[in-house]
Design an enzyme around this catalytic site. Structure first.
Site, PDB file in Angstrom:
ATOM      1  N   GLY A  75      17.813  46.567  60.688  1.00 21.01           N
ATOM      2  CA  GLY A  75      19.121  47.203  60.732  1.00 21.01           C
ATOM      3  C   GLY A  75      18.995  48.600  61.293  1.00 21.01           C
ATOM      4  CD  GLN A 119      18.399  54.499  60.839  1.00 22.67           C
ATOM      5  OE1 GLN A 119      19.059  53.477  60.825  1.00 22.67           O
ATOM      6  NE2 GLN A 119      17.109  54.501  60.561  1.00 22.67           N
ATOM      7  CB  CYS A 159      13.898  53.580  56.502  1.00 18.63           C
ATOM      8  SG  CYS A 159      15.245  54.361  57.404  1.00 18.63           S
ATOM      9  CG  LEU A 160      13.688  51.124  62.295  1.00 14.39           C
ATOM     10  CD1 LEU A 160      14.750  50.693  63.301  1.00 14.39           C
ATOM     11  CD2 LEU A 160      12.313  50.677  62.741  1.00 14.39           C
ATOM     12  CG  HIS A 178      18.232  50.688  53.978  1.00 16.07           C
ATOM     13  ND1 HIS A 178      17.004  51.057  53.483  1.00 16.07           N
ATOM     14  CD2 HIS A 178      18.306  51.237  55.226  1.00 16.07           C
ATOM     15  CE1 HIS A 178      16.375  51.804  54.390  1.00 16.07           C
ATOM     16  NE2 HIS A 178      17.142  51.922  55.463  1.00 16.07           N
ATOM     17  CD  GLU A 179      20.357  49.608  58.146  1.00 14.80           C
ATOM     18  OE1 GLU A 179      20.580  50.688  58.735  1.00 14.80           O
ATOM     19  OE2 GLU A 179      19.207  49.171  57.985  1.00 14.80           O
ATOM     20  CG  HIS A 185      20.695  55.207  57.347  1.00 18.72           C
ATOM     21  ND1 HIS A 185      19.719  56.182  57.360  1.00 18.72           N
ATOM     22  CD2 HIS A 185      20.034  54.020  57.298  1.00 18.72           C
ATOM     23  CE1 HIS A 185      18.527  55.606  57.324  1.00 18.72           C
ATOM     24  NE2 HIS A 185      18.679  54.303  57.270  1.00 18.72           N
TER      25      HIS A 185
HETATM   26 NI    NI Z   1      17.013  52.991  57.282  1.00 22.16          NI
END
Ligand code: NI
Length: 177
Positions: free
Chosen positions: A47, A52, A100-101, A142-143, A146
């Protein structure tokens, strides 16, 4: 194809509250979604949220096909979710591993609601309304975090379950989500 740089924890843009999308079906929105999709695919993410890649709009994408990288995970449909709202349908929370990226190479156990209903819009303004549980619910929470400037390490309760993926899961070739 434009793979964007993913901001990493410490960049203050990841801590800001994103703004709602006001117009659907625009070239700007389509371009943003294409960039997000290219970036997520290039990094094998589950995701990605617009903040981000430095865009402060309430847009997330996610999706997971069940595969060897996520042996215990249910598949999650590829989804574009704009201006999302999450409603927990029960108090029950479940602990589970997340990466997480924006926090590359690390994983931690984080509590999330087990069952949620989420609503939002697709890129054309169409309504999305789903009631989901488990891994699907975790990915959405989670997404969407952000969009409110929350990174998963801010939700860790037990820091003994926070570490580097290679040390926690040796030989498993797990990637960041
Ligand atoms: Ni993330």
């Amino acid at each position: 194809m434009t793979v964007k740089l993913v901001l990493r924890m410490g960049d203050e843009r990841l801590l800001q509250r994103a703004e709602p999308v006001k117009k659907f079906n625009t070239s700007e929105l389509r371009e943003l979604l294409a960039d997000m999709n290219d970036t997520m695919l290039a990094l094998s993410g589950a995701g990605l949220a617009a903040p981000q890649i430095g865009v402060g709009l309430r847009v997330v994408i996610f999706g997971v096909q069940s595969n060897s990288r996520y042996p215990d995970a249910d598949s999650v449909p590829q989804t574009i979710l704009i201006n999302p709202v999450i409603i927990p349908v029960a108090e029950l929370m479940e602990e589970g591993w997340e990466g997480c990226l924006s926090v590359p190479g690390l994983r931690a156990v984080v509590p999330r609601y087990l069952n949620i209903r989420y609503q939002g819009h697709d890129e054309n303004g169409g309504l999305i309304d789903r009631t989901v549980s488990g891994f699907h619910a975790r990915v959405v929470q989670h997404e969407c975090d952000h969009l409110d400037g929350i990174l998963y390490p801010m939700r860790i309760r037990d820091f003994s379950k926070f570490g580097f993926t290679e040390e926690l899961f040796p030989g498993q070739d797990l990637q960041d989500e």
